[in-house]
Design a protein around this motif. Structure first.
Motif, short mmCIF file in Angstrom:
data_model
loop_
_atom_site.label_atom_id
_atom_site.label_comp_id
_atom_site.label_asym_id
_atom_site.label_seq_id
_atom_site.Cartn_x
_atom_site.Cartn_y
_atom_site.Cartn_z
N TYR A 1 69.84 78.91 -38.87
CA TYR A 1 70.96 77.96 -38.78
C TYR A 1 71.03 77.36 -37.37
O TYR A 1 71.23 76.14 -37.21
N LEU A 2 70.86 78.20 -36.34
CA LEU A 2 70.93 77.70 -34.96
C LEU A 2 69.84 76.66 -34.71
O LEU A 2 70.09 75.64 -34.06
N ALA A 3 68.64 76.92 -35.22
CA ALA A 3 67.55 75.96 -35.04
C ALA A 3 67.85 74.67 -35.81
O ALA A 3 67.70 73.56 -35.27
N ALA A 4 68.31 74.82 -37.05
CA ALA A 4 68.57 73.64 -37.88
C ALA A 4 69.69 72.78 -37.29
O ALA A 4 69.63 71.56 -37.33
N SER A 5 70.70 73.43 -36.74
CA SER A 5 71.87 72.67 -36.27
C SER A 5 71.68 72.10 -34.87
O SER A 5 72.45 71.23 -34.47
N THR A 6 70.67 72.57 -34.13
CA THR A 6 70.50 72.07 -32.75
C THR A 6 69.18 71.33 -32.53
O THR A 6 69.00 70.69 -31.51
N GLY A 7 68.24 71.49 -33.47
CA GLY A 7 66.92 70.87 -33.27
C GLY A 7 65.99 71.75 -32.46
O GLY A 7 64.89 71.31 -32.07
N GLN B 1 81.28 81.45 -35.13
CA GLN B 1 80.72 82.25 -34.02
C GLN B 1 79.30 81.80 -33.69
O GLN B 1 78.93 81.74 -32.52
N ALA B 2 78.52 81.47 -34.73
CA ALA B 2 77.15 80.98 -34.47
C ALA B 2 77.21 79.67 -33.69
O ALA B 2 76.42 79.45 -32.76
N ASP B 3 78.14 78.79 -34.06
CA ASP B 3 78.29 77.52 -33.33
C ASP B 3 78.68 77.79 -31.87
O ASP B 3 78.20 77.12 -30.95
N MET B 4 79.54 78.79 -31.67
CA MET B 4 79.95 79.14 -30.31
C MET B 4 78.75 79.68 -29.51
O MET B 4 78.56 79.34 -28.33
N ILE B 5 77.92 80.50 -30.17
CA ILE B 5 76.72 81.02 -29.50
C ILE B 5 75.83 79.87 -29.07
O ILE B 5 75.33 79.84 -27.93
N ALA B 6 75.63 78.89 -29.97
CA ALA B 6 74.77 77.73 -29.63
C ALA B 6 75.31 77.02 -28.41
O ALA B 6 74.54 76.61 -27.53
N ARG B 7 76.64 76.86 -28.34
CA ARG B 7 77.24 76.17 -27.18
C ARG B 7 77.06 77.01 -25.92
O ARG B 7 76.69 76.50 -24.85
N ASP C 1 75.18 80.04 -45.96
CA ASP C 1 74.45 80.77 -47.01
C ASP C 1 73.01 81.04 -46.54
O ASP C 1 72.06 80.88 -47.28
N HIS C 2 72.90 81.48 -45.29
CA HIS C 2 71.58 81.71 -44.70
C HIS C 2 71.13 83.17 -44.80
O HIS C 2 70.24 83.58 -44.07
N GLY C 3 71.75 83.95 -45.66
CA GLY C 3 71.26 85.31 -45.86
C GLY C 3 71.75 86.30 -44.83
O GLY C 3 71.00 87.20 -44.43
N PRO D 1 67.65 70.34 -28.59
CA PRO D 1 66.41 69.98 -29.28
C PRO D 1 65.20 70.25 -28.38
O PRO D 1 65.24 69.94 -27.18
N GLY D 2 64.17 70.83 -28.95
CA GLY D 2 62.95 71.11 -28.18
C GLY D 2 62.93 72.50 -27.55
O GLY D 2 61.88 72.99 -27.14
N ASP D 3 64.11 73.16 -27.45
CA ASP D 3 64.13 74.54 -26.94
C ASP D 3 63.47 75.48 -27.94
O ASP D 3 63.41 75.18 -29.14
N THR D 4 63.01 76.62 -27.43
CA THR D 4 62.50 77.66 -28.32
C THR D 4 63.40 78.89 -28.21
O THR D 4 63.63 79.41 -27.12
N LEU D 5 63.92 79.28 -29.36
CA LEU D 5 64.86 80.40 -29.45
C LEU D 5 64.17 81.61 -30.07
O LEU D 5 63.45 81.47 -31.06
N LEU D 6 64.41 82.78 -29.50
CA LEU D 6 63.97 84.03 -30.13
C LEU D 6 65.21 84.72 -30.70
O LEU D 6 66.17 84.95 -29.97
N ASP D 7 65.17 85.05 -32.00
CA ASP D 7 66.26 85.81 -32.61
C ASP D 7 65.72 87.21 -32.93
O ASP D 7 64.88 87.38 -33.81
#
Ligand code: SAM
Length: 134
Positions: free
Chosen positions: A74-80, A45-51, A34-36, A57-63
């Motif tokens: 969601y990707l930030a929350a689920s991976t740190g 699919q988002a979980d697959m992208i993260a893998r 429910d992340h909009g 944790p500690g990485d910086t992601l640009l979306d």
């Protein structure tokens, strides 16, 4: 109004609706989150992208083209990881900014077009983009 303005207004309208209870219920049922989302990217699919990108944790992601914050938050929350959400319309960025704070996710929003990003080289460990090249 031209087609581009119509699309922007339709997108803004969607971003205004994503925080409503009925839309969140639909989103949870259809994509498992429910992340909009204003796309068809599912939580699996988002979980697959993260893998695939090895987000840690500690990485910086640009979306890029982050809309109302799915799936970057969601990707930030689920991976740190930490996340920078970038898009053009303020409606989506505003919703995403509130959600970042509400969920206490480390990140911020930047208004910028994907074809002219205001970041130095090597600023990010990973870049995602969900349903933007449509
Ligand atoms: C279908 S929505 C997807 C939003 C979000 N990524 C998601 O998965 O829910 C497409 C997004 O791409 C953004 N977009 C389109 N062209 C863009 C550009 N040149 N630079 C950045 N974002 C762009 C739109 O503003 C919109 O938020």
């Amino acid at each position: 109004m031209d087609r581009s303005s119509d699309l922007t207004e339709a997108h803004n309208e969607h971003c205004r609706l994503v925080e409503t209870t009925p839309m969140q219920r639909v989103e949870r049922r259809v994509i498992g989150s429910d992340h909009g989302a204003t796309s068809y990217t599912t939580r699996d699919q988002a979980d697959m992208i993260a893998r695939l990108i090895g987000l840690s944790p500690g990485d910086t992601l640009l979306d890029v083209g982050s809309g109302a914050g799915w799936p970057g938050i969601y990707l930030a929350a689920s991976t740190g990881a930490r996340v920078v959400l970038s898009d053009i319309p303020f409606e989506g960025l505003g919703v995403a900014s509130l959600r970042l704070r509400r969920d206490e996710v480390d990140g911020h929003v930047v208004a910028a077009s994907g074809d002219s990003l205001p970041f130095a080289d090597q600023s990010f460990d990973a870049v995602t983009s969900s349903d933007v090249l449509c």
